[in-house]
Design an enzyme around this catalytic site. Structure first.
Site, mmCIF file in Angstrom:
data_model
loop_
_atom_site.group_PDB
_atom_site.id
_atom_site.type_symbol
_atom_site.label_atom_id
_atom_site.label_comp_id
_atom_site.label_asym_id
_atom_site.label_seq_id
_atom_site.Cartn_x
_atom_site.Cartn_y
_atom_site.Cartn_z
ATOM 1 N N HIS A 223 0.812 -0.801 -0.063
ATOM 2 C CA HIS A 223 -0.266 -0.221 -0.070
ATOM 3 C C HIS A 223 0.829 1.185 0.057
ATOM 4 C CE1 HIS A 223 1.396 -0.101 4.445
ATOM 5 N NE2 HIS A 223 0.633 0.669 4.515
ATOM 6 N N ASP A 225 1.063 5.317 2.242
ATOM 7 C CA ASP A 225 0.276 5.798 2.990
ATOM 8 C C ASP A 225 -0.599 7.276 2.091
ATOM 9 O OD1 ASP A 225 0.946 4.093 4.274
ATOM 10 O OD2 ASP A 225 2.904 5.140 5.419
ATOM 11 N N HIS A 281 4.379 -0.183 0.077
ATOM 12 C CA HIS A 281 5.586 -0.630 0.812
ATOM 13 C C HIS A 281 4.696 -1.602 1.459
ATOM 14 C CE1 HIS A 281 3.403 3.154 2.890
ATOM 15 N NE2 HIS A 281 3.945 2.290 4.400
ATOM 16 N N ARG A 291 6.463 -8.820 15.977
ATOM 17 C CA ARG A 291 7.272 -7.043 15.440
ATOM 18 C C ARG A 291 6.215 -6.240 15.724
ATOM 19 N NH1 ARG A 291 9.325 -3.903 11.531
ATOM 20 N NH2 ARG A 291 7.999 -2.309 10.800
HETATM 21 O O1 LIG Z 1 4.469 -1.587 10.964
HETATM 22 C C1 LIG Z 1 5.135 -1.082 9.529
HETATM 23 O O2 LIG Z 1 6.010 -1.674 9.389
HETATM 24 C C2 LIG Z 1 4.318 -0.623 8.676
HETATM 25 C C3 LIG Z 1 3.516 -0.065 9.061
HETATM 26 C C4 LIG Z 1 2.624 0.679 7.815
HETATM 27 O O3 LIG Z 1 2.910 0.861 6.445
HETATM 28 C C5 LIG Z 1 1.063 1.234 8.000
HETATM 29 O O4 LIG Z 1 1.035 1.332 9.489
HETATM 30 O O5 LIG Z 1 0.743 2.091 7.211
HETATM 31 FE FE LIG Z 2 2.094 2.634 5.677
#
Ligand SMILES: O=C(O)CCC(=O)C(=O)O
Ligand SMILES: [Fe+2]
Length: 343
Positions: A223, A225, A281, A291
């Site tokens: 996705h 952001d 990403h 994680r």
């Molecule tokens: O947890 C991560 O490393 C990425 C989180 C992410 O891309 C998001 O919350 O939009």
């Molecule tokens: Fe993200």
């Protein structure tokens, strides 16, 4: 004036947003088994790009930021001024939250028209497989949810998240100023992105539990952001975040001690008239470690207009109100940018 929370709340998520009860399962269910090409993994190549780590006290930081924005749209920052004591507290509060039994967490499940609270990722309805992930979204005060979760012990969580949001906003605005300067933006444009009243932020806490079959599932699918810029803390030094780089494929973004990942969002791609790339990403999971991460999304006022910077003579996007873009993204996800493109 509308808020980010109202802008998101206008677009109810159609499906069930309850995450799996990760504590009670020892096998990844069929609903969470992904197939290629979504799972395509990274083959290391010596020419692979390295996500730059920029020291914000370096006098050349602005040039390094410009370079990183133009090539990858992602970099990490160190010496950013956010106290590590606070970041450690955020990490321990995130562990306390996601460590609660699922029945407790579901007491603060996001409502269908709500933007804040516990649940699956907002991108979930666009994929037919589930993600190995649970999230908690905060916009401003989280007092009500924290009181529901810990009637006698909510203050520490709220104080920590309030202080962290303040720090994230300061850092995001400092970075936005540098990025906008690197684009020769006008003072008015800088004020639009960094106004202390109107600008909007959201804090997304993420947990990706350890997974019995990490090669068959995804923590968070690909996705971009939505807003201008995201600051991300990768907790406990656990790998998982990857960025898609043209020519190299999915490339890991290794956690850096005391660092924050900075990634540009769709609104920055629009403002830069496509000079800065769209940043795809995703997150992979692993077998042995949970994680956790904390992502702060920063954007301009939702009622304001976003358009390519006035310095571009041939804007490749039409101007539109920020909340209109949020609604396009909520309906069309990865196709939203192409819907506002113009010759
Ligand atoms: O947890 C991560 O490393 C990425 C989180 C992410 O891309 C998001 O919350 O939009
Ligand atoms: Fe993200």
């Amino acid at each position: 004036m509308s808020t980010l929370s109202e802008a998101y709340g206008d677009y109810p998520i159609p499906s069930d947003i309850t995450p799996l009860d990760f504590n009670s399962i020892d096998k990844v269910p069929e609903t969470h088994i992904w197939s290629q090409p979504d799972l395509q993994t990274h083959q290391y190549h010596p020419q692979d790009p390295i996500i730059p780590v920029i020291d914000l006290t370096d006098p050349n930081a602005i040039d390094q930021i410009r370079q990183a924005c133009e090539t990858l749209g992602m970099f990490q920052v160190i010496n950013h001024g956010v106290p590590s004591v606070l970041v450690n507290k955020v990490e321990s509060e995130i562990r306390r939250l996601f460590g609660l039994p699922i029945q407790e967490k579901c007491k603060v499940l996001r409502s269908p028209t709500g933007a804040t609270g516990y649940g699956t990722a907002r991108i979930s309805p666009f994929y037919d497989k589930g993600m190995w992930h649970e999230g908690f979204t905060i916009m401003g005060s989280c007092l009500d949810d924290a009181k529901t979760l810990w009637p006698h012990d909510f203050q520490g969580f709220c104080d920590t998240m309030d202080a962290f949001q303040n720090q994230m906003k300061l850092l995001a605005h400092n970075l936005l100023r540098l990025i906008f300067q690197s684009l020769d933006a006008t003072q008015e444009e800088i004020n639009w992105a960094t106004s202390s009243h109107g600008s909007q932020g959201a804090l997304q806490l993420n947990s990706y539990p350890s997974c019995p079959n990490p090669d068959g599932t995804l923590g968070l699918a690909a996705h971009t952001d939505t807003l201008l810029l995201t600051l991300l803390h990768q907790g406990g030094g656990v790998n998982g975040l990857e960025i898609f780089v043209e020519g190299s494929g999915w490339t890991p973004v290794k956690p850096v001690e005391d660092g924050f990942v900075v990634n540009l969002g769709d609104l920055m791609h629009i403002f830069s008239n496509s000079k800065f790339p769209v940043v795809y990403h995703r997150v992979m999971v692993n077998q042995s470690k949970q994680r956790i991460s904390a992502a702060y999304f920063c954007g301009p006022p939702v009622e304001s207009v976003v358009a390519p910077s006035s310095k571009f003579r041939n804007p490749c996007f039409r101007p539109l109100v920020v909340k209109e873009y949020i609604s396009l993204k909520a309906k069309h996800f990865n196709k939203a940018l192409s819907l506002i493109g113009q010759e």
